[in-house]
Design an enzyme around this catalytic site. Structure first.
Site, PDB file in Angstrom:
ATOM      1  N   ASP A   1      -9.631   5.541  -2.712  1.00  8.93           N
ATOM      2  CA  ASP A   1      -8.111   6.555  -3.016  1.00  8.93           C
ATOM      3  C   ASP A   1      -9.560   7.424  -4.539  1.00  8.93           C
ATOM      4  O   ASP A   1     -10.071   7.351  -4.907  1.00  8.93           O
ATOM      5  CB  ASP A   1      -7.610   4.930  -3.747  1.00  8.93           C
ATOM      6  CG  ASP A   1      -7.404   4.051  -4.545  1.00  8.93           C
ATOM      7  OD1 ASP A   1      -9.808   4.174  -4.949  1.00  8.93           O
ATOM      8  OD2 ASP A   1      -6.731   3.733  -4.645  1.00  8.93           O
TER       9      ASP A   1
ATOM     10  N   GLU B   1       0.751  -0.969   0.246  1.00  8.00           N
ATOM     11  CA  GLU B   1      -0.118  -0.258  -0.350  1.00  8.00           C
ATOM     12  C   GLU B   1       0.819   0.884   0.374  1.00  8.00           C
ATOM     13  O   GLU B   1       0.437   2.154  -0.817  1.00  8.00           O
ATOM     14  CB  GLU B   1      -0.744   0.032   1.241  1.00  8.00           C
ATOM     15  CG  GLU B   1      -2.375  -1.194   1.387  1.00  8.00           C
ATOM     16  CD  GLU B   1      -2.945  -0.992  -0.118  1.00  8.00           C
ATOM     17  OE1 GLU B   1      -3.190   0.555  -0.200  1.00  8.00           O
ATOM     18  OE2 GLU B   1      -3.816  -1.307  -0.593  1.00  8.00           O
TER      19      GLU B   1
ATOM     20  N   LEU C   1      11.638   4.452  -7.842  1.00  4.02           N
ATOM     21  CA  LEU C   1       9.634   4.422  -6.679  1.00  4.02           C
ATOM     22  C   LEU C   1       9.823   5.889  -6.750  1.00  4.02           C
ATOM     23  O   LEU C   1       8.394   6.869  -6.437  1.00  4.02           O
ATOM     24  CB  LEU C   1       9.577   3.762  -5.960  1.00  4.02           C
ATOM     25  CG  LEU C   1       9.630   2.396  -6.039  1.00  4.02           C
ATOM     26  CD1 LEU C   1       9.671   1.738  -4.810  1.00  4.02           C
ATOM     27  CD2 LEU C   1       8.117   2.298  -6.558  1.00  4.02           C
TER      28      LEU C   1
ATOM     29  N   TYR D   1      -6.425   6.660   4.034  1.00  5.44           N
ATOM     30  CA  TYR D   1      -6.948   5.050   2.729  1.00  5.44           C
ATOM     31  C   TYR D   1      -6.003   4.639   3.403  1.00  5.44           C
ATOM     32  O   TYR D   1      -6.214   3.625   2.873  1.00  5.44           O
ATOM     33  CB  TYR D   1      -5.831   6.263   1.556  1.00  5.44           C
ATOM     34  CG  TYR D   1      -6.162   5.217   0.143  1.00  5.44           C
ATOM     35  CD1 TYR D   1      -7.160   3.744  -0.240  1.00  5.44           C
ATOM     36  CD2 TYR D   1      -4.601   4.674   0.573  1.00  5.44           C
ATOM     37  CE1 TYR D   1      -7.012   3.561  -0.387  1.00  5.44           C
ATOM     38  CE2 TYR D   1      -4.823   3.751  -0.378  1.00  5.44           C
ATOM     39  CZ  TYR D   1      -5.471   2.880  -0.736  1.00  5.44           C
ATOM     40  OH  TYR D   1      -5.143   1.658  -1.180  1.00  5.44           O
TER      41      TYR D   1
ATOM     42  N   CYS E   1     -16.739   1.295 -20.386  1.00  8.14           N
ATOM     43  CA  CYS E   1     -18.195   0.776 -19.645  1.00  8.14           C
ATOM     44  C   CYS E   1     -18.671   0.062 -20.222  1.00  8.14           C
ATOM     45  O   CYS E   1     -19.683  -0.976 -19.249  1.00  8.14           O
ATOM     46  CB  CYS E   1     -19.227   2.251 -20.234  1.00  8.14           C
ATOM     47  SG  CYS E   1     -17.877   3.496 -18.793  1.00  8.14           S
TER      48      CYS E   1
ATOM     49  N   TYR F   1       9.545   9.644  -4.360  1.00 11.98           N
ATOM     50  CA  TYR F   1       9.002   9.945  -3.273  1.00 11.98           C
ATOM     51  C   TYR F   1       9.139   9.234  -1.766  1.00 11.98           C
ATOM     52  O   TYR F   1       9.235   8.329  -1.223  1.00 11.98           O
ATOM     53  CB  TYR F   1       7.409   9.516  -2.966  1.00 11.98           C
ATOM     54  CG  TYR F   1       6.480  10.468  -4.298  1.00 11.98           C
ATOM     55  CD1 TYR F   1       6.466  11.887  -3.440  1.00 11.98           C
ATOM     56  CD2 TYR F   1       6.003  10.357  -4.865  1.00 11.98           C
ATOM     57  CE1 TYR F   1       5.488  12.163  -4.633  1.00 11.98           C
ATOM     58  CE2 TYR F   1       5.731  10.975  -6.395  1.00 11.98           C
ATOM     59  CZ  TYR F   1       5.773  11.946  -6.456  1.00 11.98           C
ATOM     60  OH  TYR F   1       4.681  12.496  -7.092  1.00 11.98           O
TER      61      TYR F   1
ATOM     62  N   GLN G   1       1.430   7.370  -5.442  1.00 15.21           N
ATOM     63  CA  GLN G   1       1.905   7.344  -7.005  1.00 15.21           C
ATOM     64  C   GLN G   1       2.696   6.448  -7.936  1.00 15.21           C
ATOM     65  O   GLN G   1       3.751   7.452  -8.577  1.00 15.21           O
ATOM     66  CB  GLN G   1       2.661   8.762  -6.180  1.00 15.21           C
ATOM     67  CG  GLN G   1       2.129   9.659  -5.144  1.00 15.21           C
ATOM     68  CD  GLN G   1       1.330  10.191  -5.938  1.00 15.21           C
ATOM     69  OE1 GLN G   1       1.247  10.936  -7.146  1.00 15.21           O
ATOM     70  NE2 GLN G   1       0.690  10.924  -5.426  1.00 15.21           N
TER      71      GLN G   1
END
Length: 386
Positions: A169, A69, A112, A151, A230, A114, A74
């Protein structure tokens, strides 16, 4: 007269906003208890038949789910899968994560982005191992961990422990907005409350299947803007936006602020085949990480030469290197570069902030932000040419 017009305009605007809110609430109430139950059943059925085969779903215990998680924030899921496997092999237990050296951790996280996510993982692991002495087992306990927001706490609580929390989210917000044809800005607190409330009403008896089923529907079918598939959606019979032909309108979002543009000149300094790096400050963007040296302005060739000599970096050659750009959440770097062969000096300055690393160092131990990927590749190619 002008005052009366102004008051009338204000009243019209006020009543229009009330109408939008009322309309959204009415649309939420449009679904009967029976239809809400059927929506939840359709999500569960989809997950059972078409749910993605992900490593942490095979072992939905706290540690692998938590890591997945945090990585998924991002980051595209196909990228997360490969990183997750390497991470779990290198650090198979929470104890391993708590005790890992930061350089090793950042190397595992390299690419990755961040990087504070990785640092917070270690902080949280240390808190679990050395302070709490047990893994958190409730939403509130999860929420108090470093780097865990509403979240992530809801996702872990539902997937690991089967607790009835909606993991709201971007995927779930988009799906719920379309089901309800919800006109509110999903970035606002009221919208999050409304959409979460709707999620609770349709969840059904299996929170884990509910949240993960919606994650899969959002990533494979209910795609952003006009890319939604859809006809393949298990929820199309209940989707008000689909019935109205307005799927691309939802979710409603306020326009993003423009990123601050920063023009930079990067120096690919090479000495005896090794690449010069320096540490960024411990505060701010990319804090405490290695970077290629540079300045926050574009320099022409003569200015670049002058700067190098001013900083006591004599060189045997200098030539134009590649250009690149990198997007951060609020900043965009646009970068030019120079490839510089630095002359080896018979002494080392005590105040020299540069350190030189081999290709083996960068392959095995040194983590570099992806902003510098193009320039590192140029250095590698230059070494092959020599």
């Amino acid at each position: 007269m002008l005052s009366q017009v102004s008051n009338l305009s204000f009243k019209s605007f006020f009543f229009f906003q009330v109408f939008l809110c009322y309309t959204s609430l009415m649309r939420k109430d449009f679904f009967t208890q029976s239809s809400k139950k059927k929506i939840g059943q359709a999500i569960h059925a989809y997950y059972r038949e078409f749910g993605r085969d992900l490593p942490w779903r095979r072992d939905p215990s706290f540690y692998p789910v938590w890591i997945s998680e945090i990585m998924a924030q991002q980051t595209r899921m196909e990228v997360v899968v490969s990183y997750h496997q390497n991470f779990m092999e290198a650090l198979p237990t929470i104890q391993d994560l708590a005790d890992v050296q930061e350089e090793v951790l950042l190397k595992l996280w390299e690419g990755l982005g961040y990087y504070n996510r990785a640092r917070n993982l270690k902080k949280a692991a240390q808190e679990i191992v050395y302070i709490r002495k047990e893994v958190p087992k409730s939403y509130e306990e999860l929420l108090s961990l470093p780097g865990v927001g509403p979240y992530t706490a809801a996702a872990i609580a539902s997937i690991v422990y089967g607790q009835a929390y909606v993991a709201l989210d971007g995927n779930l917000s988009r799906i719920f907005s379309r089901l309800l044809a919800y006109d509110g800005d999903i970035g606002k607190a009221q919208a999050k409350e409304d959409l979460t409330s709707f999620g609770q009403e349709i969840m059904g008896p299996d929170p884990s299947a509910f949240n993960q089923g919606l994650m899969d529907i959002g990533s494979k079918i209910c795609l952003p803007k006009d890319r939604a598939l859809c006809p393949s959606c298990p929820l199309k019979a209940y989707c008000l936006a689909y019935q109205e032909g307005s799927v691309a309108k939802y979710p409603v979002k306020a326009p993003k602020k423009e990123r601050k543009l920063v023009e930079r000149t990067i120096f690919i300094l090479v000495k005896n085949g090794a690449l010069a790096l320096k540490k960024r400050p411990d505060q701010g963007l990319l804090r405490g990480q290695w970077e290629l040296p540079g300045v926050d302005s574009y320099l022409d060739l003569e200015d670049a030469k002058a700067l190098l000599l001013e900083r006591d970096l004599p060189f045997s050659s200098i030539k134009k290197g590649p250009s690149s750009k990198h997007l951060f959440s609020h900043i965009e770097w646009r970068m030019e570069s120079y490839l510089v062969q630095v002359r080896d000096l018979p002494f080392a300055r005590e105040d020299d902030v540069l350190q030189y690393f081999s290709q083996e160092d960068l392959d095995q131990t040194i983590a570099l932000p992806s902003a510098f990927k193009v320039f590192v590749q140029e250095w590698r190619q230059e070494n092959e040419r020599i």
